[in-house]
Design a protein around this motif. Sequence first.
Motif, PDB file in Angstrom:
ATOM      1  N   ASN A 158       1.620  -8.417  -1.776  1.00  0.00           N
ATOM      2  CA  ASN A 158       1.121  -7.435  -2.738  1.00  0.00           C
ATOM      3  C   ASN A 158      -0.219  -6.836  -2.155  1.00  0.00           C
ATOM      4  OD1 ASN A 158       3.182  -7.188  -4.639  1.00  0.00           O
ATOM      5  ND2 ASN A 158       2.404  -8.921  -5.478  1.00  0.00           N
ATOM      6  N   GLY A 159      -0.556  -5.618  -1.921  1.00  0.00           N
ATOM      7  CA  GLY A 159      -1.961  -5.102  -1.706  1.00  0.00           C
ATOM      8  C   GLY A 159      -2.673  -4.833  -2.750  1.00  0.00           C
ATOM      9  N   GLY A 160      -3.405  -3.604  -2.722  1.00  0.00           N
ATOM     10  CA  GLY A 160      -4.190  -3.179  -3.799  1.00  0.00           C
ATOM     11  C   GLY A 160      -5.527  -2.389  -3.144  1.00  0.00           C
ATOM     12  N   ALA A 161      -6.531  -2.369  -4.086  1.00  0.00           N
ATOM     13  CA  ALA A 161      -7.631  -1.773  -3.481  1.00  0.00           C
ATOM     14  C   ALA A 161      -8.497  -2.725  -2.538  1.00  0.00           C
ATOM     15  CB  ALA A 161      -8.534  -1.415  -4.716  1.00  0.00           C
ATOM     16  N   PHE A 162      -9.248  -2.114  -1.706  1.00  0.00           N
ATOM     17  CA  PHE A 162      -9.908  -2.858  -0.766  1.00  0.00           C
ATOM     18  C   PHE A 162     -11.473  -3.438  -1.457  1.00  0.00           C
ATOM     19  CE2 PHE A 162      -8.026  -0.009   2.333  1.00  0.00           C
ATOM     20  CZ  PHE A 162      -7.502  -0.977   3.316  1.00  0.00           C
ATOM     21  N   LEU A 163     -11.735  -4.582  -0.990  1.00  0.00           N
ATOM     22  CA  LEU A 163     -12.846  -5.181  -1.228  1.00  0.00           C
ATOM     23  C   LEU A 163     -14.130  -4.473  -0.570  1.00  0.00           C
ATOM     24  CD1 LEU A 163     -14.572  -7.529  -2.893  1.00  0.00           C
ATOM     25  CD2 LEU A 163     -13.969  -9.012  -1.009  1.00  0.00           C
ATOM     26  N   ILE A 164     -13.771  -4.426   0.588  1.00  0.00           N
ATOM     27  CA  ILE A 164     -14.641  -3.632   1.696  1.00  0.00           C
ATOM     28  C   ILE A 164     -13.665  -2.502   2.205  1.00  0.00           C
ATOM     29  CG2 ILE A 164     -16.052  -3.693   3.733  1.00  0.00           C
ATOM     30  CD1 ILE A 164     -16.290  -6.513   3.286  1.00  0.00           C
ATOM     31  N   GLY A 165     -14.258  -1.281   1.949  1.00  0.00           N
ATOM     32  CA  GLY A 165     -13.278   0.004   2.538  1.00  0.00           C
ATOM     33  C   GLY A 165     -13.519   1.042   1.530  1.00  0.00           C
ATOM     34  N   PRO A 166     -12.730   2.119   1.736  1.00  0.00           N
ATOM     35  CA  PRO A 166     -12.857   3.414   0.777  1.00  0.00           C
ATOM     36  C   PRO A 166     -12.131   2.831  -0.689  1.00  0.00           C
ATOM     37  CG  PRO A 166     -11.895   3.808   2.905  1.00  0.00           C
ATOM     38  CD  PRO A 166     -11.789   2.440   2.852  1.00  0.00           C
ATOM     39  N   GLU A 167     -13.065   3.137  -1.740  1.00  0.00           N
ATOM     40  CA  GLU A 167     -12.597   2.817  -3.117  1.00  0.00           C
ATOM     41  C   GLU A 167     -11.373   3.761  -3.274  1.00  0.00           C
ATOM     42  OE1 GLU A 167     -15.897   3.958  -5.719  1.00  0.00           O
ATOM     43  OE2 GLU A 167     -17.138   2.605  -4.569  1.00  0.00           O
ATOM     44  N   THR A 168     -11.011   4.791  -2.779  1.00  0.00           N
ATOM     45  CA  THR A 168     -10.069   5.791  -3.043  1.00  0.00           C
ATOM     46  C   THR A 168      -8.494   5.250  -2.396  1.00  0.00           C
ATOM     47  OG1 THR A 168     -10.586   7.361  -1.416  1.00  0.00           O
ATOM     48  CG2 THR A 168     -11.139   7.770  -3.549  1.00  0.00           C
ATOM     49  N   GLU A 169      -8.787   4.299  -1.387  1.00  0.00           N
ATOM     50  CA  GLU A 169      -7.530   3.841  -0.555  1.00  0.00           C
ATOM     51  C   GLU A 169      -7.184   2.617  -1.077  1.00  0.00           C
ATOM     52  OE1 GLU A 169      -6.869   2.911   4.113  1.00  0.00           O
ATOM     53  OE2 GLU A 169      -8.154   4.211   3.605  1.00  0.00           O
ATOM     54  N   ARG A 170      -5.677   2.689  -1.288  1.00  0.00           N
ATOM     55  CA  ARG A 170      -5.129   1.289  -1.753  1.00  0.00           C
ATOM     56  C   ARG A 170      -3.743   1.347  -0.743  1.00  0.00           C
ATOM     57  NH1 ARG A 170      -0.446   2.407  -4.062  1.00  0.00           N
ATOM     58  NH2 ARG A 170      -0.348   4.343  -5.218  1.00  0.00           N
ATOM     59  N   TRP A 171      -3.114   0.071  -0.749  1.00  0.00           N
ATOM     60  CA  TRP A 171      -1.959  -0.322   0.035  1.00  0.00           C
ATOM     61  C   TRP A 171      -1.274  -1.151  -1.090  1.00  0.00           C
ATOM     62  CZ3 TRP A 171      -1.055   2.901   3.469  1.00  0.00           C
ATOM     63  CH2 TRP A 171      -2.065   3.638   4.268  1.00  0.00           C
ATOM     64  N   ASP A 172       0.226  -0.741  -1.332  1.00  0.00           N
ATOM     65  CA  ASP A 172       0.814  -1.611  -2.329  1.00  0.00           C
ATOM     66  C   ASP A 172       1.663  -2.779  -1.612  1.00  0.00           C
ATOM     67  OD1 ASP A 172       1.002   0.565  -4.097  1.00  0.00           O
ATOM     68  OD2 ASP A 172       2.214   1.596  -3.319  1.00  0.00           O
ATOM     69  N   LEU A 173       1.636  -2.753  -0.447  1.00  0.00           N
ATOM     70  CA  LEU A 173       2.372  -3.861   0.085  1.00  0.00           C
ATOM     71  C   LEU A 173       1.518  -4.082   1.723  1.00  0.00           C
ATOM     72  CD1 LEU A 173       4.923  -5.961  -0.525  1.00  0.00           C
ATOM     73  CD2 LEU A 173       5.992  -4.646   1.237  1.00  0.00           C
ATOM     74  N   VAL A 174       1.545  -5.478   2.081  1.00  0.00           N
ATOM     75  CA  VAL A 174       0.926  -5.917   3.293  1.00  0.00           C
ATOM     76  C   VAL A 174       1.961  -6.565   4.053  1.00  0.00           C
ATOM     77  CG1 VAL A 174      -0.818  -6.918   4.753  1.00  0.00           C
ATOM     78  CG2 VAL A 174      -1.279  -5.540   2.619  1.00  0.00           C
ATOM     79  N   MET A 175       2.288  -6.493   5.211  1.00  0.00           N
ATOM     80  CA  MET A 175       3.381  -7.305   6.011  1.00  0.00           C
ATOM     81  C   MET A 175       2.948  -7.502   7.380  1.00  0.00           C
ATOM     82  SD  MET A 175       7.626  -6.683   6.152  1.00  0.00           S
ATOM     83  CE  MET A 175       7.185  -4.802   6.629  1.00  0.00           C
ATOM     84  N   LEU A 176       3.030  -8.842   7.756  1.00  0.00           N
ATOM     85  CA  LEU A 176       2.710  -9.174   9.163  1.00  0.00           C
ATOM     86  C   LEU A 176       4.095  -9.509   9.851  1.00  0.00           C
ATOM     87  CD1 LEU A 176      -0.338 -11.490   8.646  1.00  0.00           C
ATOM     88  CD2 LEU A 176      -0.167  -8.813   9.693  1.00  0.00           C
ATOM     89  N   ILE A 177       4.424  -8.974  10.951  1.00  0.00           N
ATOM     90  CA  ILE A 177       5.714  -9.427  11.625  1.00  0.00           C
ATOM     91  C   ILE A 177       5.256  -9.830  13.143  1.00  0.00           C
ATOM     92  CG2 ILE A 177       8.017  -8.552  12.379  1.00  0.00           C
ATOM     93  CD1 ILE A 177       8.216  -6.873   9.894  1.00  0.00           C
ATOM     94  N   ARG A 178       5.735 -10.866  13.461  1.00  0.00           N
ATOM     95  CA  ARG A 178       5.153 -11.296  14.831  1.00  0.00           C
ATOM     96  C   ARG A 178       6.568 -11.234  15.513  1.00  0.00           C
ATOM     97  NH1 ARG A 178       1.380 -14.592  16.745  1.00  0.00           N
ATOM     98  NH2 ARG A 178       1.774 -16.052  18.620  1.00  0.00           N
ATOM     99  N   GLN A 179       6.302 -10.618  16.974  1.00  0.00           N
ATOM    100  CA  GLN A 179       7.518 -10.401  17.985  1.00  0.00           C
ATOM    101  C   GLN A 179       6.996 -11.244  18.896  1.00  0.00           C
ATOM    102  OE1 GLN A 179      10.374  -9.208  18.063  1.00  0.00           O
ATOM    103  NE2 GLN A 179      10.458  -7.976  16.197  1.00  0.00           N
ATOM    104  N   ALA A 180       7.805 -12.056  19.809  1.00  0.00           N
ATOM    105  CA  ALA A 180       7.532 -12.565  21.193  1.00  0.00           C
ATOM    106  C   ALA A 180       6.883 -11.557  22.372  1.00  0.00           C
ATOM    107  CB  ALA A 180       8.957 -12.964  21.786  1.00  0.00           C
ATOM    108  N   SER A 181       7.288 -10.285  22.010  1.00  0.00           N
ATOM    109  CA  SER A 181       6.591  -9.511  23.158  1.00  0.00           C
ATOM    110  C   SER A 181       6.657  -7.940  22.699  1.00  0.00           C
ATOM    111  CB  SER A 181       7.075  -9.627  24.559  1.00  0.00           C
ATOM    112  OG  SER A 181       8.540  -9.430  24.330  1.00  0.00           O
ATOM    113  N   VAL A 182       5.911  -7.185  23.587  1.00  0.00           N
ATOM    114  CA  VAL A 182       6.150  -5.816  23.174  1.00  0.00           C
ATOM    115  C   VAL A 182       7.731  -5.655  23.565  1.00  0.00           C
ATOM    116  CG1 VAL A 182       5.773  -3.252  24.045  1.00  0.00           C
ATOM    117  CG2 VAL A 182       3.979  -5.091  23.788  1.00  0.00           C
ATOM    118  N   GLN A 183       8.314  -5.825  24.624  1.00  0.00           N
ATOM    119  CA  GLN A 183       9.757  -5.538  24.957  1.00  0.00           C
ATOM    120  C   GLN A 183      10.582  -5.872  23.710  1.00  0.00           C
ATOM    121  OE1 GLN A 183       7.418  -7.270  26.827  1.00  0.00           O
ATOM    122  NE2 GLN A 183       7.242  -5.600  28.480  1.00  0.00           N
ATOM    123  N   SER A 184      10.260  -7.263  23.311  1.00  0.00           N
ATOM    124  CA  SER A 184      11.294  -7.635  22.023  1.00  0.00           C
ATOM    125  C   SER A 184      11.028  -6.583  20.761  1.00  0.00           C
ATOM    126  CB  SER A 184      10.951  -9.129  21.769  1.00  0.00           C
ATOM    127  OG  SER A 184       9.760  -9.502  21.273  1.00  0.00           O
TER     128      SER A 184
END
Length: 141
Positions: A79-105
């Motif tokens: 889950n995301g939310g409001a930034f601790l450091i960043g614009p007060e009006t900007e929020r993100w509902d979800l954060v996801m990190l996806i790792r790929q072996a390479s640009v080609q993959s």
Amino acid sequence: MPPFLSPTQEAGRAFVTRGLAGPITMLNLLRFREVADYSASPDLAPAAPITGEEAFRRYIVHTLPFVSRSGGEVQFLGNGGAFLIGPETERWDLVMLIRQASVQSFLAFAEDRDYLAGLGHRTAALVDSRLLPLTELPIPA
């Protein structure tokens, strides 16, 4: 600022020609619609309206096999939310990190026709997003 839901041709070209070597991690920042908008993909629309969050859940279920098949993995989903450091009006509902072996993959995943068949769930779900390719650096000793 207009919403960002897919890469421009210029951004795609810059990503491919950037010369990134080795594994990449894609940082996804996602903001959901209150009600999913399936107007661009009516064939994927559920019988009754659903939230953007639910539409994105459908996108993840559809997408995970293609991520795995391309050698990628979801490293973080939270889950995301409001930034601790960043614009007060900007929020993100979800954060996801996806790792790929390479640009080609990553490109093989992103161009897979069967994967693209479910991309409408993502479009229906999101009001805005960011995608930042990351490469790992050694931690200084």
